[in-house]
Design a protein around this motif. Structure first.
Motif, mmCIF file in Angstrom:
data_model
loop_
_atom_site.group_PDB
_atom_site.id
_atom_site.type_symbol
_atom_site.label_atom_id
_atom_site.label_comp_id
_atom_site.label_asym_id
_atom_site.label_seq_id
_atom_site.Cartn_x
_atom_site.Cartn_y
_atom_site.Cartn_z
ATOM 1 N N UNK A 27 -11.486 17.165 16.934
ATOM 2 C CA UNK A 27 -10.579 18.290 17.175
ATOM 3 C C UNK A 27 -9.219 18.069 16.523
ATOM 4 N N UNK A 28 -8.865 16.812 16.307
ATOM 5 C CA UNK A 28 -7.575 16.475 15.706
ATOM 6 C C UNK A 28 -7.739 16.326 14.195
ATOM 7 N N UNK A 29 -7.110 17.206 13.395
ATOM 8 C CA UNK A 29 -7.285 17.133 11.929
ATOM 9 C C UNK A 29 -6.697 15.878 11.304
ATOM 10 N N UNK A 30 -5.852 15.146 12.040
ATOM 11 C CA UNK A 30 -5.258 13.925 11.505
ATOM 12 C C UNK A 30 -6.162 12.714 11.663
ATOM 13 N N UNK A 31 -7.157 12.828 12.521
ATOM 14 C CA UNK A 31 -8.084 11.716 12.712
ATOM 15 C C UNK A 31 -9.034 11.624 11.526
#
Length: 72
Positions: A27-31
């Motif tokens: 869900x986190x685009x930075x991961x």
């Protein structure tokens, strides 16, 4: 046909030329995490790895692991 044996001096499977990665969608685009699999036998090496420092040592079941002789 000629055969060769290549020996790599590596400390984890991320440096092995036979490993395969499967990127994980989160869900986190930075991961930026991936699962790591052995390219020779398909076994999972490690799950949800974001940083190379999180990689475990080479597993004992590695089909290409060279066993050290006693006394070496």
């Amino acid at each position: 046909m000629a055969k060769i044996q290549l020996i790599y001096d590596i400390d984890n499977c991320s440096h092995c030329p036979l490993h395969k990665t499967q990127p994980l969608v989160t869900a986190d685009p930075w991961e930026d995490a991936s699962d790591y699999y052995c390219g020779s036998n398909g076994e999972k090496i490690a799950g949800y790895v974001e940083w190379e420092s999180e990689m475990p040592d080479i597993p004992n079941w590695c089909p290409h692991l060279l066993k050290e002789k006693e006394g070496d």
